[in-house]
Structure formats: C-alpha cells, structure tokens
Design an enzyme around this catalytic site. Structure first.
Site, short mmCIF file in Angstrom:
data_model
loop_
_atom_site.label_atom_id
_atom_site.label_comp_id
_atom_site.label_asym_id
_atom_site.label_seq_id
_atom_site.Cartn_x
_atom_site.Cartn_y
_atom_site.Cartn_z
N GLN A 1 2.27 0.81 -3.37
CA GLN A 1 2.09 -0.55 -3.88
C GLN A 1 0.94 -1.20 -3.12
O GLN A 1 0.89 -1.14 -1.89
CB GLN A 1 3.39 -1.35 -3.71
CG GLN A 1 3.43 -2.66 -4.51
CD GLN A 1 2.86 -3.86 -3.79
OE1 GLN A 1 2.70 -3.84 -2.57
NE2 GLN A 1 2.56 -4.92 -4.53
N ASP B 1 0.31 -10.23 -12.45
CA ASP B 1 -0.48 -10.12 -11.23
C ASP B 1 -1.93 -10.50 -11.53
O ASP B 1 -2.61 -9.80 -12.29
CB ASP B 1 -0.40 -8.68 -10.73
CG ASP B 1 -1.15 -8.44 -9.42
OD1 ASP B 1 -1.80 -9.38 -8.92
OD2 ASP B 1 -1.06 -7.32 -8.90
N GLY C 1 5.27 -9.98 -11.22
CA GLY C 1 3.99 -10.19 -10.61
C GLY C 1 3.55 -9.01 -9.77
O GLY C 1 3.96 -7.86 -9.99
N HIS C 2 2.72 -9.29 -8.77
CA HIS C 2 2.16 -8.26 -7.89
C HIS C 2 3.25 -7.45 -7.20
O HIS C 2 3.16 -6.23 -7.08
CB HIS C 2 1.26 -8.96 -6.86
CG HIS C 2 0.53 -8.04 -5.95
ND1 HIS C 2 -0.46 -7.19 -6.37
CD2 HIS C 2 0.63 -7.86 -4.60
CE1 HIS C 2 -0.95 -6.52 -5.34
NE2 HIS C 2 -0.30 -6.90 -4.26
N PHE C 3 4.28 -8.13 -6.72
CA PHE C 3 5.44 -7.47 -6.12
C PHE C 3 6.54 -7.41 -7.17
O PHE C 3 7.39 -8.30 -7.26
CB PHE C 3 5.91 -8.24 -4.88
CG PHE C 3 4.94 -8.21 -3.73
CD1 PHE C 3 4.93 -7.15 -2.84
CD2 PHE C 3 4.05 -9.24 -3.53
CE1 PHE C 3 4.04 -7.12 -1.77
CE2 PHE C 3 3.16 -9.22 -2.46
CZ PHE C 3 3.15 -8.16 -1.58
#
Length: 291
Positions: free
Chosen positions: A106, A240, A266-268
């Site tokens: 990630q 994201d 989102g990104h996480f």
C-alpha cells in the site's frame, strides 16, 4: 494450549544496525503474506485484516526505519532512500527465514515491495496492490507541486510542511469520499503525532525527495510485471486524490489477467472497506496462489 492462529504477537529485531518492529500472526507453517505499509502509517494500518487472514496465512507486517515502532536513526546515521528501506526489509525476511511470500503493498509499500520483487522474483508467489502506484497516469494533481520540489527543493520549502501537516494526514484518509463520517479521526491525529516526533521531519523530507526515484523506476517495475506475470490483485480506493483510478486500471496492460477492483474508499481502503478487502484477498489467494 497455544494461542489461536489469529493472535497477533509483536517483535523487535536488530537488522542492518537498526531496530525493526513487526507484527506477526498465523501459523508459521502457513503461506506467508508480507504486508508493507504506506505513508505516514505503520504496520498498525493492517490490524483490521489480521483476524481474517491469519486463519489461513502467516502474516508479517514490519515498520520501516523511521516509522511506527521501528528505530529512527538520524539521516546522518541511516540513509533514508527507498532502496535502503527495501534492503532493510529484505534483510528482515532473511533473518526470519522467509523464502516465499505474497507481497501486499500500500502506498510506500509499492516502492519498497517492487524493489524487493525485482531482486527476488523466485520468492514472490503473488502481489496484492492497494493504492500503490506504478504508472504515471496514476499520479494525482498534487504531484505537480511535488515534482517542482524535486527539481528545486530549496525553492519549495513549503511542500514539505504541507506534506507533513495535520490537514494533509486527514486528506489522505478521507480523500474525496462521500462518507466522511465513516472515518475515525484517531487515524490521522495518531499519524500526525508520529510525524511531529523529534527528527522525523528530516527523515520524511529525505524520503519525499527520494520519491522521484520511484517515478523513474516505473518502467522497470512494469517490465518486471510483464516478464513474470505474477498473480495480481489490485484493490483501489476510488476516492483517493493522490493515486487516482487510471493507476489501478493500468496494471492490466502488463498483467492482463490481473484482478482489479475499485472500492468505495479512499487512499487507505481499510478505513472504509476492511471486510471487503479481506474477503477479496482470501478469495484471490484461494484461487490463484500457487500450490
């Protein structure tokens, strides 16, 4: 009786003259997943996956030097580049005697993981990508400002301050999600607290500057994907703004049978879709992991 397979244990070992912290769960005889975290997080980001994945797999989730509970020597004592982070993670895997593994990557885990993969192709059983970019079309609008910083760091000092700010930490999590109420503010406040520790600004500034080497390495990573065609699962949070959806779809160019899923996250992605991520990983590995 021993602990159940999903019990997580916490360890610190000395590797390459720095203390490396890692989380471990699952039976040691099971296939291994190495979980490589992003910025500005740590192995803690993977905690939501541990109960589900550890039932069938051995999990090793380390903190890089300068992150989480690992040692954070000053840049004068440890060279903070992605090459060096990858070398230290390789040394950790060697110290643990892990000879074959799935790479779950990630964000910063992509640059670390792809470097490991290029040097250890025979050890990589599969790759799982969660918003870990390897294509220029995956870079969101903010990267234009960061590219200006790479070209002239002294002329753009504000880039580092913005990158390490509390607002930026919050934005990395929520992104453009229409469901901000699903995000725990402890995520970004805890990460920002780690970023404000003594000496960390210099560490993170060095890595932000070195990130330019990752963009330069994209063609090599893509060539490795084409040459080896590893079983590939791409789980991408569509909200994201940093690593955008075209970067997810691009993996199919080099691995035509890559399984690509765009998530409402989102990104996480684990912030919002941990159960879905775990289910897709288990299904993918059950079908695609070489036996």
């Amino acid at each position: 009786m021993g602990s159940p397979p999903h019990h997580t244990s916490y360890h610190t070992v000395r590797v390459d003259e720095v203390d490396i912290f890692y989380r471990e769960a699952g039976e040691r005889s099971a296939p291994t997943i190495v979980l490589l975290h992003g910025f500005p997080s740590s192995s803690r980001m993977y905690a939501p996956l541990f109960p589900a994945l550890a039932q069938r797999y051995r999990l090793i989730a380390p903190d890089y030097p300068g992150f989480g509970h690992s040692g954070a020597p000053a840049p004068s004592a440890f060279t903070y580049t992605f090459d060096h982070l990858a070398e230290t993670m390789e040394s950790l895997l060697e110290a643990l005697g892990i000879e074959r593994y799935v790479l779950l990557m990630q964000d910063y885990g992509g640059p670390v993981g792809f470097r490991i993969a290029l040097r250890n192709s025979e050890k990589v059983a599969a790759i799982i990508v969660q918003n870990a970019n390897a294509y220029r079309e995956g870079l969101g609008a903010k990267w234009a400002g960061i590219a200006a910083y790479w070209a002239d760091p002294a002329g753009h000092p504000g880039i580092v301050e913005t990158f390490l700010s509390l607002d930026a930490a919050k934005q990395r999590h929520i992104g453009n999600s229409p469901n901000p109420e699903r995000y725990d503010p402890d995520s970004w406040t805890d990460e920002h607290a780690m970023l404000t520790r003594a000496g960390v600004r210099e560490i993170q500034a060095a890595l932000l500057y070195d990130y330019r080497t990752n963009v330069a390495a994209y063609p090599a990573w893509q060539a490795w994907l084409r040459a080896h065609r590893p079983p590939t699962l791409v789980l991408w949070g569509r909200y994201d703004p940093s690593f955008i959806v075209p970067g997810a779809l691009a993996y199919a160019r080099d691995v035509p049978d890559a399984e690509i899923h765009l998530l409402d996250a989102g990104h996480f992605a684990l912030d919002e879709q941990a159960d879905q991520v775990a289910a897709r990983i288990l299904d993918f590995l059950d079908r695609r992991l070489p036996k």
